[in-house]
Each structure stands twice: as C-alpha cells, then as structure tokens.
Design a protein around this motif. Structure first.
Motif, PDB file in Angstrom:
ATOM      1  N   TRP A 253       0.856  -1.187   0.000  1.00  0.00           N
ATOM      2  CA  TRP A 253       0.000   0.000   0.000  1.00  0.00           C
ATOM      3  C   TRP A 253       0.892   1.236   0.000  1.00  0.00           C
ATOM      4  O   TRP A 253       1.548   1.544   0.991  1.00  0.00           O
ATOM      5  N   SER A 254       0.908   1.919  -1.139  1.00  0.00           N
ATOM      6  CA  SER A 254       1.701   3.143  -1.280  1.00  0.00           C
ATOM      7  C   SER A 254       0.732   4.309  -1.345  1.00  0.00           C
ATOM      8  O   SER A 254       0.134   4.576  -2.380  1.00  0.00           O
ATOM      9  N   ALA A 255       0.566   4.988  -0.204  1.00  0.00           N
ATOM     10  CA  ALA A 255      -0.462   6.018  -0.114  1.00  0.00           C
ATOM     11  C   ALA A 255      -0.072   7.060   0.923  1.00  0.00           C
ATOM     12  O   ALA A 255       0.732   6.794   1.821  1.00  0.00           O
ATOM     13  N   THR A 256      -0.654   8.242   0.803  1.00  0.00           N
ATOM     14  CA  THR A 256      -0.270   9.356   1.667  1.00  0.00           C
ATOM     15  C   THR A 256      -0.465   9.098   3.164  1.00  0.00           C
ATOM     16  O   THR A 256       0.331   9.602   3.964  1.00  0.00           O
ATOM     17  N   PRO A 257      -1.473   8.325   3.622  1.00  0.00           N
ATOM     18  CA  PRO A 257      -1.568   8.079   5.074  1.00  0.00           C
ATOM     19  C   PRO A 257      -0.351   7.345   5.645  1.00  0.00           C
ATOM     20  O   PRO A 257      -0.123   7.383   6.853  1.00  0.00           O
ATOM     21  N   VAL A 258       0.414   6.684   4.774  1.00  0.00           N
ATOM     22  CA  VAL A 258       1.589   5.941   5.236  1.00  0.00           C
ATOM     23  C   VAL A 258       2.706   6.888   5.652  1.00  0.00           C
ATOM     24  O   VAL A 258       3.444   6.601   6.599  1.00  0.00           O
ATOM     25  N   TYR A 259       2.822   8.049   4.948  1.00  0.00           N
ATOM     26  CA  TYR A 259       4.001   8.886   5.176  1.00  0.00           C
ATOM     27  C   TYR A 259       3.716  10.361   5.451  1.00  0.00           C
ATOM     28  O   TYR A 259       4.638  11.108   5.772  1.00  0.00           O
ATOM     29  N   LEU A 260       2.490  10.825   5.346  1.00  0.00           N
ATOM     30  CA  LEU A 260       2.173  12.201   5.703  1.00  0.00           C
ATOM     31  C   LEU A 260       1.661  12.244   7.134  1.00  0.00           C
ATOM     32  O   LEU A 260       0.884  11.380   7.548  1.00  0.00           O
ATOM     33  N   GLU A 261       2.070  13.283   7.871  1.00  0.00           N
ATOM     34  CA  GLU A 261       1.840  13.278   9.320  1.00  0.00           C
ATOM     35  C   GLU A 261       0.809  14.293   9.801  1.00  0.00           C
ATOM     36  O   GLU A 261       0.714  14.541  10.998  1.00  0.00           O
TER      37      GLU A 261
ATOM     38  N   HIS B  51      -4.420  12.587   7.670  1.00  0.00           N
ATOM     39  CA  HIS B  51      -3.764  11.374   7.189  1.00  0.00           C
ATOM     40  C   HIS B  51      -3.450  10.405   8.339  1.00  0.00           C
ATOM     41  O   HIS B  51      -3.548   9.184   8.168  1.00  0.00           O
ATOM     42  N   GLN B  52      -3.081  10.917   9.474  1.00  0.00           N
ATOM     43  CA  GLN B  52      -2.771  10.038  10.591  1.00  0.00           C
ATOM     44  C   GLN B  52      -4.017   9.346  11.140  1.00  0.00           C
ATOM     45  O   GLN B  52      -3.940   8.202  11.599  1.00  0.00           O
ATOM     46  N   ASN B  53      -5.158  10.000  11.064  1.00  0.00           N
ATOM     47  CA  ASN B  53      -6.405   9.335  11.447  1.00  0.00           C
ATOM     48  C   ASN B  53      -6.715   8.181  10.496  1.00  0.00           C
ATOM     49  O   ASN B  53      -7.179   7.111  10.915  1.00  0.00           O
ATOM     50  N   GLN B  54      -6.439   8.403   9.198  1.00  0.00           N
ATOM     51  CA  GLN B  54      -6.642   7.339   8.209  1.00  0.00           C
ATOM     52  C   GLN B  54      -5.674   6.181   8.456  1.00  0.00           C
ATOM     53  O   GLN B  54      -6.038   5.012   8.313  1.00  0.00           O
TER      54      GLN B  54
ATOM     55  N   MET C 265      -6.440   2.197   9.461  1.00  0.00           N
ATOM     56  CA  MET C 265      -5.869   1.066   8.721  1.00  0.00           C
ATOM     57  C   MET C 265      -5.142   0.115   9.664  1.00  0.00           C
ATOM     58  O   MET C 265      -5.236  -1.121   9.518  1.00  0.00           O
ATOM     59  N   VAL C 266      -4.450   0.653  10.648  1.00  0.00           N
ATOM     60  CA  VAL C 266      -3.755  -0.189  11.627  1.00  0.00           C
ATOM     61  C   VAL C 266      -4.748  -1.074  12.370  1.00  0.00           C
ATOM     62  O   VAL C 266      -4.543  -2.285  12.529  1.00  0.00           O
ATOM     63  N   ASN C 267      -5.835  -0.495  12.826  1.00  0.00           N
ATOM     64  CA  ASN C 267      -6.844  -1.249  13.578  1.00  0.00           C
ATOM     65  C   ASN C 267      -7.497  -2.324  12.714  1.00  0.00           C
ATOM     66  O   ASN C 267      -7.735  -3.448  13.175  1.00  0.00           O
ATOM     67  N   LEU C 268      -7.782  -1.973  11.453  1.00  0.00           N
ATOM     68  CA  LEU C 268      -8.455  -2.924  10.572  1.00  0.00           C
ATOM     69  C   LEU C 268      -7.549  -4.103  10.234  1.00  0.00           C
ATOM     70  O   LEU C 268      -7.971  -5.268  10.312  1.00  0.00           O
ATOM     71  N   THR C 269      -6.319  -3.825   9.840  1.00  0.00           N
ATOM     72  CA  THR C 269      -5.403  -4.914   9.470  1.00  0.00           C
ATOM     73  C   THR C 269      -5.108  -5.822  10.666  1.00  0.00           C
ATOM     74  O   THR C 269      -4.972  -7.035  10.512  1.00  0.00           O
ATOM     75  N   LYS C 270      -5.042  -5.232  11.847  1.00  0.00           N
ATOM     76  CA  LYS C 270      -4.804  -6.043  13.053  1.00  0.00           C
ATOM     77  C   LYS C 270      -5.984  -6.976  13.298  1.00  0.00           C
ATOM     78  O   LYS C 270      -5.802  -8.147  13.659  1.00  0.00           O
ATOM     79  N   SER C 271      -7.208  -6.475  13.103  1.00  0.00           N
ATOM     80  CA  SER C 271      -8.395  -7.309  13.330  1.00  0.00           C
ATOM     81  C   SER C 271      -8.485  -8.444  12.315  1.00  0.00           C
ATOM     82  O   SER C 271      -9.128  -9.470  12.574  1.00  0.00           O
ATOM     83  N   MET C 272      -7.838  -8.267  11.160  1.00  0.00           N
ATOM     84  CA  MET C 272      -7.832  -9.290  10.111  1.00  0.00           C
ATOM     85  C   MET C 272      -6.625 -10.225  10.229  1.00  0.00           C
ATOM     86  O   MET C 272      -6.444 -11.115   9.385  1.00  0.00           O
ATOM     87  N   CYS C 273      -5.789  -9.966  11.233  1.00  0.00           N
ATOM     88  CA  CYS C 273      -4.590 -10.783  11.472  1.00  0.00           C
ATOM     89  C   CYS C 273      -3.526 -10.600  10.407  1.00  0.00           C
ATOM     90  O   CYS C 273      -2.688 -11.493  10.195  1.00  0.00           O
TER      91      CYS C 273
END
Length: 568
Positions: free
Chosen positions: A279-287, A291-294, A298-306
């Motif tokens: 995933w190459s997208a602005t929430p990954v590197y803009l602070e 963007h940080q809320n996004q 994403m962190v919460n969702l991917t964790k819930s999916m293992c």
C-alpha cells in the motif's frame, strides 16, 4: 417430359459446341454436389446467407468506446445510491445489443509488441485528458502521431523501474518472478507498474473503473499489458478466493476501512495465504491529522484481520509504502479477543463471485479434502505444470490435469502454431473464452503474448487452478458483455463452448460481442462440432470476416476493417 442428352445428340438438334457446353455444365453440377457433401460449410457460403443478418453501427456519444454493461446510462441515471461507486458497476441491458461499434477516425493496426509498451498510435485512443491531468507525473505524453509512456506515476517519482526495485530491496522475500508471480494492481493508471514487471516474469492483472481517468484501461490494453475494467464498489471482484500472490495499490483512492472494512476484506478474500499487500499512499508517510487518522484506522483494521506488518518505509523522494502479509494459519484468528470481523460461514465459501455482494467477514483459509491448509505454489516457472495446490485430492484429479496439460501442449505446438492460418507475430492480447485448467495459455507460455483465461459461470469452477499455475483470469457470463473496451484483443479462442452457450444465449448477440472485443486484423479460433461451425459461419460472413476450416474441427476467422454504412 425429360429428354436425355443421348437422344439430343442422335437427332442432331443442337450444334456440337452447344452439346459440349451441356456436358460441361452437367459435370460442374456433379462436382458442386460432391463438394457440398465433402464440405458442409459450402452450403452456408452463398450471398443469401451472408445477408441474413443485417448490421447497424452503434450510436450515441460513447459509441466508439461502447461497453454495454458499463454504459447503460438509463439505469445508471436512475440509481438511488451512488455512495459506493455503483455507477461504475455492471448494469447490463435487458437485451444485448446487436450493433457494431464504429472505428475511431484514423484508426490503424496497433503498434506491435514490444514497441507498443512504450508508444501507441494517438488515433487509436485519441484522448489527451491524462496528458494534461497527469503532466507533472509522467504517466503519458503526446509526441507527434503517438502517445509515449515514460514510466512515471503518482508514486513513481523516480520512475517505475526504481520503484519496483525499491520494493524488492525493502522486502527480499518478494523475489519478483520466482516467489511472487501473479499480482493485482488496484487503480492501475496506464498500467506502467504491471508493464515493467513483465521483464521480471511477473504477470499483473491491472484494473480500474471506466472513465475514472479517461481511457486508462484502454491505454493499458492498447500497449499490450493485461488489464480489465472493474471497481471495488458493492460487489465482489470476479476473481476466485486465494488467487493473488501480491496486491498493489499506489494512491488507488480506495477507502479501505469504510463499511466495516469491506473493501479490504475483499482483498483478503482474493489474496493467497502468505500473500502480500503493498500500500503506497499518503496516510503511510504524511503526518497531518487527517492522514494520521486514516493510518490509525488502517492499523486497527489490518490487526483485526490478522495481517502482519512486514515493512514500512519511505524512499528518497519522500514517498512511502507499507507491506502487509496475510496469515498462513488459523492461530491468530483463534486468539482474537474480539471476533470482529467474524470468520465467514460455509455459505460464503464458494469461489464463484459473479454478482455477489461484498462480505463483512474474513474468508477462512483454504483446506483440501483432508482438512490440510494449502501451501504456497512452487517457484515460477515450475508452478506452471506442477500439481496446483487447489486441485482436488481425488484419485484421478492429478491424472486429468496432466492429461489436459499434455493435450494442449501437443495441440498448440502441432496444430495451432504451425498449420492454422494465423500470423502469430501480430498476436499480443489473447482471450481463452472457456479456459478450463488454463492449458491453452500454459502451452503458449513461450510466445510473446499473454492470455486472459475466462471461466464461464455455468461451467466447472477451475479458476483457482489457473491462478495456482501462475496465470490470470476472470469469471464471466457470455450472455452478457465483457468488461473491456472495444478493439482490445488480437485473438479469441474457444473450445467446444458455443454448443453449451447456444442453449441460453443468442448467437448473433455473442458474435456482435466478439466483434466488439476483437481488433481489426484479429483472429477468432474456434474448435467445435461441424454442426456448430455451420451455425456460426454465416454470422461471421455477414460481418465480412474471412474464414478457413481445418480438419473439419478448427475454424479460423479474421476480422477486417469493414463497418456498415452510417444511417443518415
């Protein structure tokens, strides 16, 4: 009363020359009758049969690029909800069209591969919106009579080649073209990412919705790069479960966490266990806060999916990406405190995803008939002809697969590439309309072409096997139009398909769809019964296609540049 030729000669009522002409005429009639017996197709070659189907040009502002199931504007206009890209999904007309798409003004035979990867004729895809809209990102440029593709992109500030190299340097596990062979590129632009990976023996299915950026998928296919019109909206993508080794998104503008994460859960469904998501997208590197809320979502969702985060980095231009991995065992699912999203139940486990709503659950990891989890396929190219991981464990399944592979290898090498009237040097984009195990595509693997393997929805579901072999494909119903622009394939192949389809599909409408898909100068290769070929041949003749029959089994038809006259 009938008068015999002998009596006429005896009574000398006709001059000798006329008598000779009578005898010659009789001989010709006999030869014609013999030829009709030997070649039943002769019965269908007269002008009356050719005119039995009359064609008109499609009309309207999108006629040149008409995709019937994506351009049903009456239905699209009446949609009550547009929040989830419903307007870009399939809305097929009740009656499939029988019109023929006109050619763009100045259309030419496409630039041949591999030159086409870097440049195409402007007149074939005469849309310059992307040139202006993405001029600072080097997607595409206009140069004289051509569009040229410098290899840039929104996230490829130092070029796509450097971007691909940086991904592998960040995670050597990827091993382009060996461990990772089959990729899905979401929101692909003009498919420069997938086009560049071809040099590394990586096959990428690029997709984007129609007209989100003007003609981007049309550009990709004109270049000779695999691509299809599609969107992550309210329905599942037309791919099988556990198909892709890696999925890529570079600023693809998909909100992965909406509706309980349904879009990302759909990627999880089609991603192979152990597969990767880049995933190459602005929430990954803009602070900034937005963007940080996004990013937190994403962190919460991917964790819930293992999903496991394997890498997160930024390159020298300030562009960053994160690489996730799907689990290979059920241990994480079992340890979750909150079982949200839940594991999908049995009724959601069917691979066939044709017109199926998106799920809000995690697809279970695949197991064989003995309950064993699937392993990763063998490294490419060994995986092409080795036993597919999703092949049934029944005793004769492996034997049937091996026999099918051998059959297509012999047929392609001894017949298709050597004796048929096909100029293979002009063939780049190929579609197998009923792919089965993908044997036809596998037999062509050394040719400079790619194959879209289509598994019809009413035939056995073998698409997972196609992907296990390191090939690509989709589900489709041939009673409807395919999700591609007109003039995007060089060769269409079918093996004993039309007999099955003729029971529920209109043959004339199917031929009109094939004409829409096929480029002028392209080929239709049909293997079928002589009875079905007799039904198909006159419809092709009405399109002014030339055709030849080989061994009373293989029909090769070639599309020309003919179009019906425009009605004033």
């Amino acid at each position: 009363m009938a008068i015999s030729v002998q009596k006429l000669l005896k009574e000398r009522k006709f001059p000798f020359i006329f008598t000779l002409s009578v005898l010659l005429s009789c001989a010709i009639v006999v030869l014609v009758l013999i030829s009709r017996v030997k070649n039943p197709l002769f019965l269908y070659s007269d002008t009356r049969t050719r005119s039995s189907v009359e064609w008109e040009l499609c009309d309207g502002p999108t006629a040149v690029d008409y995709v019937p199931c994506l351009d049903n504007f009456k239905v699209i206009k009446a949609l009550k909800n547009r929040r989830h890209m419903e307007r870009r999904e399939r809305h097929c007309p009740k009656v499939s069209p029988r019109c023929l798409v006109p050619l763009p003004k100045g259309y030419k035979v496409p630039v041949p591969w591999p030159k086409s990867r870097d440049m195409i004729w402007y007149d074939n895809v005469p849309y310059s919106k992307l040139v202006e809209y993405k001029k600072d990102q080097n997607w595409v440029r206009k140069s004289g009579d051509y569009f040229v593709f410098p290899g840039g992109g929104t996230q490829f500030k130092e070029g796509v080649v450097n971007y691909i190299k940086f991904i592998e340097e960040t995670l050597p596990l990827i091993k382009w073209g060996k461990h990772v062979r089959v990729i899905l590129d979401v929101g692909c632009g003009v498919a420069s990412f997938g086009g560049s990976l071809l040099d590394k023996d990586v096959l990428t299915m690029s997709f984007a919705p129609k007209d989100e950026h003007e003609a981007q998928i049309q550009f990709a296919l004109e270049r000779g790069i695999p691509a299809i019109l599609s969107v992550i909206g309210t329905q599942k993508l037309s791919f099988p479960d556990n198909a892709y080794d890696l999925i890529h998104c570079a600023r693809c503008r998909v909100h992965w966490d909406i509706d309980g994460g349904q879009p990302l859960l759909e990627l999880n469904r089609i991603l192979r266990p152990g597969g990767l998501f880049v995933w190459s997208a602005t929430p990954v590197y803009l602070e900034d806060e937005t963007h940080q809320n996004q990013w937190k979502a994403m962190v919460n969702l991917t964790k819930s999916m293992c999903w496991n985060t394997l890498a997160k980095t930024v390159d020298s231009t300030g562009v960053g990406f994160v690489i996730y991995q799907k689990p290979v065992s059920n241990s994480c699912y079992e340890k979750r405190r909150e079982k949200s999203p839940p594991i999908c139940d049995d009724k959601n486990r069917k691979n066939n995803s044709w017109y199926v709503p998106l799920s809000s659950c995690v697809s279970p990891l695949p197991v064989d008939n003995k309950g064993r989890l699937f392993s990763w396929p063998m490294p490419w190219p060994n995986r092409l002809n080795s036993k597919p991981v999703s092949l049934s464990t029944e005793q004769d399944a492996a034997q049937k697969f091996d026999e099918d592979t051998k059959h297509w290898s012999e047929l392609v090498s001894h017949v298709f590439l050597t004796t048929l009237s096909i100029n293979w040097s002009s063939v780049r984009n190929v579609m197998d309309m009923n792919a089965g195990y993908g044997g036809f595509a596998a037999a062509l693997i050394d040719q400079p072409l790619w194959v879209m393997n289509v598994v019809p929805i009413d035939l056995p579901d073998t698409l997972s096997i196609v992907y296990d072999r390191g090939l690509i494909g989709v589900y489709h119903d041939w009673c409807e139009s395919f999700n591609t622009y007109p003039r995007t394939y060089d060769l269409l192949h079918s093996s004993y398909l039309f007999g099955k389809l003729s029971q529920r599909c209109d043959m004339v409408e199917m031929v009109a769809e094939m004409d829409r898909i096929l480029r002028p100068g392209g080929y239709l290769l049909v293997q079928d019964t002589i009875g079905m070929i007799k039904k198909l041949k006159p419809i092709l003749q009405s399109l002014h296609w030339s055709s030849t029959l080989h061994q009373d089994e293989f029909l090769v038809a070639k599309k020309g540049f003919w179009r019906p006259k425009q009605v004033e």
